[in-house]
Design an enzyme around this catalytic site. Structure first.
Site, mmCIF file in Angstrom:
data_model
loop_
_atom_site.group_PDB
_atom_site.id
_atom_site.type_symbol
_atom_site.label_atom_id
_atom_site.label_comp_id
_atom_site.label_asym_id
_atom_site.label_seq_id
_atom_site.Cartn_x
_atom_site.Cartn_y
_atom_site.Cartn_z
ATOM 1 N N GLU A 145 0.709 31.490 15.501
ATOM 2 C CA GLU A 145 2.058 31.814 15.246
ATOM 3 C C GLU A 145 2.579 32.039 13.467
ATOM 4 O O GLU A 145 3.030 33.762 13.204
ATOM 5 C CB GLU A 145 3.621 31.227 15.467
ATOM 6 C CG GLU A 145 3.862 30.980 16.641
ATOM 7 C CD GLU A 145 4.988 30.218 16.604
ATOM 8 O OE1 GLU A 145 5.217 29.268 17.260
ATOM 9 O OE2 GLU A 145 5.960 30.354 16.594
ATOM 10 N N LYS B 259 -1.116 4.765 11.353
ATOM 11 C CA LYS B 259 -0.516 3.985 11.884
ATOM 12 C C LYS B 259 0.841 4.515 12.770
ATOM 13 O O LYS B 259 1.468 5.537 12.064
ATOM 14 C CB LYS B 259 0.089 3.131 10.613
ATOM 15 C CG LYS B 259 1.168 2.120 11.093
ATOM 16 C CD LYS B 259 2.063 1.669 10.082
ATOM 17 C CE LYS B 259 3.029 0.208 9.444
ATOM 18 N NZ LYS B 259 3.549 0.359 8.845
ATOM 19 N N SER C 236 0.853 -1.147 0.083
ATOM 20 C CA SER C 236 0.194 -0.357 -0.174
ATOM 21 C C SER C 236 0.773 2.033 0.533
ATOM 22 O O SER C 236 0.420 2.022 0.325
ATOM 23 C CB SER C 236 -0.947 0.031 1.488
ATOM 24 O OG SER C 236 -0.124 0.408 2.211
HETATM 25 N N1 DAS Z 1 4.336 -2.401 2.943
HETATM 26 C C1 DAS Z 1 3.438 -2.159 3.374
HETATM 27 C C2 DAS Z 1 2.508 -2.050 3.213
HETATM 28 O O1 DAS Z 1 1.728 -2.823 1.632
HETATM 29 C C3 DAS Z 1 3.091 -3.905 4.308
HETATM 30 C C4 DAS Z 1 1.800 -3.785 5.267
HETATM 31 O O2 DAS Z 1 2.102 -3.335 6.218
HETATM 32 O O3 DAS Z 1 0.769 -4.307 5.058
HETATM 33 O O4 DAS Z 1 1.340 -1.108 3.421
#
Ligand code: DAS
Length: 357
Positions: free
Chosen positions: A314, A193, A87
């Protein structure tokens, strides 16, 4: 000794039932479609010890579903392979394609819920994009994993089971697009994340909405920002996303990145600023010049998670005609800015949109 009247009535009713008729037909299981896009949840490593070294986007959707036969205990599931990508490479064009497929499925009478399996790197952007653009009250759940299915203590199977159980639960409807990871249920708007190697990687600054445990969902709060059917953005009427880019702020920054993005056609620039979205004095004049050329400047912050960028602190945003991303991190601000630009080029309207979503 006769039964009390109520129990007598019940006994008579059950006696009248045809022999062999069951007391109650088990409720038909919810019909959940699983759209697979790749990621670690479809990943494979060389050995069980490889929890971080593996190849993402290898396992096809039918094998993924077959690896968790318990899914059939919570829903009638069928799978579609929409993409097979890691992704970090998920493009805006793929966001549009996925969103349109989710929207089409959500309109089908034989679909009660939708699960999207996705890489974790940009899962938060996809979940937020769907939350903003898919007009459905049916459960839509995005799920990934931090370890490939080949690893010891892999998290993907239980994450997928929990995601399907959530998508099959009528209580998950109307809450916007959800993210299920590590037993927690998050709103696609807030979650990001936050750790790159732990199974508890996904955090929401304002807290999870609930939990999924042993196929049951438990709710403790609900989203307050506009989403799905209450959104002014509709994926069925969006075929292009304007170019919006992100540049990171730091003390020694120069205007080069912002100027290069503008030259490449960016219609808005997200400033991932220090602290309260602050801008180095070496960069301010260039951003004001770019604003004067019609490019929007949107101040987000490197420091996210439990705060929000305050307007006119600011930086005199009113005077500069700049926008603040409120509590959205830079990558989510990019998604909302692109959608806002499909509707308007007015900075004040875009600012209202950032406060609403
Ligand atoms: N490379 C990461 C992604 O495909 C792997 C994962 O954590 O899913 O987002």
């Amino acid at each position: 000794m006769g039964l009390p009247p109520a129990q007598e009535a019940l006994a008579q009713m059950s006696a009248q039932r045809a022999p062999g008729a069951s007391l109650a037909q088990p409720a038909a299981k919810a019909r959940v479609v699983i759209l697979a896009t790749g990621g670690t949840i479809a990943g494979a490593g060389a050995s069980a010890a490889n929890s971080a070294t593996y190849q993402a986007a290898k396992v096809p959707v039918d094998k993924l579903l077959a690896s968790v036969p318990e899914l059939a205990n919570v829903a009638q599931v069928r799978g579609e392979q929409v993409f097979q990508i890691a992704s970090e490479s998920f493009t805006d064009a793929q966001l549009l394609q996925l969103g349109k497929r989710v929207s089409a499925l959500s309109k089908q009478a034989d679909v009660d819920g939708i699960v999207i399996t996705h890489g974790t790197d940009t899962l938060e952007e996809t979940a937020y994009f769907l939350n903003l653009t898919v007009h459905t009250s049916k459960p839509v759940v995005v799920v990934g994993s931090m370890r490939p299915g080949t690893a010891l203590s892999a998290d993907g199977a239980l994450n997928l089971y929990n995601a399907v159980a959530t998508a099959a639960s009528p209580t998950a409807g109307g809450k916007g697009v959800l993210v299920v990871m590590n037993d927690e249920i998050h709103t696609g708007r807030d979650v990001s994340k936050s750790i790159n190697v732990r199974t508890e990687a996904f955090k929401s600054p304002w807290g999870a909405l609930g939990m999924a445990v042993e196929g049951q969902t438990y709710w403790f709060r609900a989203p307050v920002k506009r989403h799905t059917v209450h959104s002014e953005f509709d994926i069925d009427h969006i075929d292009h996303l304007p170019q919006v880019e992100i540049a990171y702020g730091y003390g020694n920054a120069s205007p080069t990145a912002y100027q290069a993005f503008a030259a490449s056609g960016a219609k808005a620039l997200i400033h991932a600023g220090t602290g309260n979205g602050s801008v180095s004095s070496a960069v301010v004049p260039a951003l004001r010049e770019l604003r004067a050329k019609g490019i929007h400047i949107i101040r987000s912050s490197r420091v996210v998670g439990g705060g929000f960028v305050i307007r006119n602190a600011e930086q005199p945003d009113d005077q500069y005609d700049w926008i603040v991303a409120h509590d959205l991190n830079p990558q989510k601000a990019r998604i909302l800015a692109a959608l806002a630009l499909t509707k308007t080029n007015d900075a004040q309207v875009i600012q209202r949109i950032f406060m609403d979503y």
